[in-house]
Design a protein around this motif. Structure first.
Motif, PDB file in Angstrom:
ATOM      1  N   UNK A   1       0.818  -1.209   0.000  1.00 16.46           N
ATOM      2  CA  UNK A   1       0.000   0.000   0.000  1.00 16.46           C
ATOM      3  C   UNK A   1       0.853   1.261   0.000  1.00 16.46           C
ATOM      4  N   UNK A   2       2.120   1.145   0.373  1.00 17.14           N
ATOM      5  CA  UNK A   2       2.960   2.323   0.478  1.00 17.14           C
ATOM      6  C   UNK A   2       3.818   2.544  -0.760  1.00 17.14           C
ATOM      7  N   UNK A   3       3.594   1.795  -1.819  1.00 18.42           N
ATOM      8  CA  UNK A   3       4.341   2.021  -3.044  1.00 18.42           C
ATOM      9  C   UNK A   3       3.645   3.093  -3.869  1.00 18.42           C
ATOM     10  N   UNK A   4       4.424   3.833  -4.609  1.00 20.59           N
ATOM     11  CA  UNK A   4       3.851   4.847  -5.488  1.00 20.59           C
ATOM     12  C   UNK A   4       3.134   4.148  -6.639  1.00 20.59           C
ATOM     13  N   UNK A   5       1.952   4.639  -6.959  1.00 27.74           N
ATOM     14  CA  UNK A   5       1.169   4.098  -8.071  1.00 27.74           C
ATOM     15  C   UNK A   5       1.592   4.787  -9.364  1.00 27.74           C
ATOM     16  N   UNK A   6       2.535   4.191 -10.066  1.00 32.65           N
ATOM     17  CA  UNK A   6       3.060   4.785 -11.297  1.00 32.65           C
ATOM     18  C   UNK A   6       2.123   4.492 -12.465  1.00 32.65           C
TER      19      UNK A   6
END
Length: 183
Positions: free
Chosen positions: A21-26
């Motif tokens: 959930x803490x990854x950037x949504x590229x």
């Protein structure tokens, strides 16, 4: 014993969900521009190359930071753009390519993409900010730690940059800025 194992597995599962959930949504630039039509947000673009050491550090040390990822996902559409890649990009009714791209040099220095030249990107990494209509705001060049990037993320997201008419005003903002992101 079984209860401890079950609780341990639940904790591991919960931690892995948090990490995801803490990854950037590229997304691609085209996707970001489409998303803006439904829900206006600014665009944050990471302009990188495959061979760039500071770009890899930015990915590992800054973009993986939970505070950075949460803030970017909430306030921006995030775009990764390989400045020496072979991707075709359409921006403002203009199509940009990399006609001199050499697949044999995919992980080494390659030809500069027309879009990176259009944005006047001359060093890597460069982070480019766009407004809610996809209009160019500003590039920020160089490796930034989470708290350094926070300053620019909040500056552009809040539109405070529009109030600044001099370097002195930016310097004052810089001096008075109190970061909240954890390093």
């Amino acid at each position: 014993m079984m209860k401890k194992i079950t609780l341990g597995l639940i904790a591991i599962f919960a931690f892995s969900l948090t990490a995801v959930a803490q990854e950037i949504n590229w997304v691609t630039l085209e996707q970001a521009l489409e998303l803006q039509k439904k829900e206006p947000k600014k665009i944050f673009m990471d302009v990188y190359t495959n061979w760039c050491g500071p770009c890899k550090m930015l990915d590992k040390n800054t973009f993986q930071n939970p505070d950075v990822a949460t803030y970017v996902n909430e306030h921006y559409y995030a775009v990764k753009f390989n400045a020496e890649g072979n991707e075709e990009v359409t921006y403002k009714d203009q199509t940009f390519k990399n006609p001199n791209y050499d697949a044999a040099k995919a992980n080494r220095r390659n030809s500069s993409h027309e879009f990176s030249r259009y944005l006047k990107v001359q060093a890597y990494p460069t982070m480019v900010f766009f407004d809610e209509e996809g209009g160019f705001i500003s590039p920020i060049t160089g490796y930034l730690k989470p708290q350094q990037l926070e300053l620019y993320l909040k500056l552009f997201q809040s539109d405070k940059h529009k109030e600044m008419t001099s370097q002195e005003q930016f310097n004052e903002y810089f001096k008075s800025f109190t970061p909240t992101f954890k390093e």
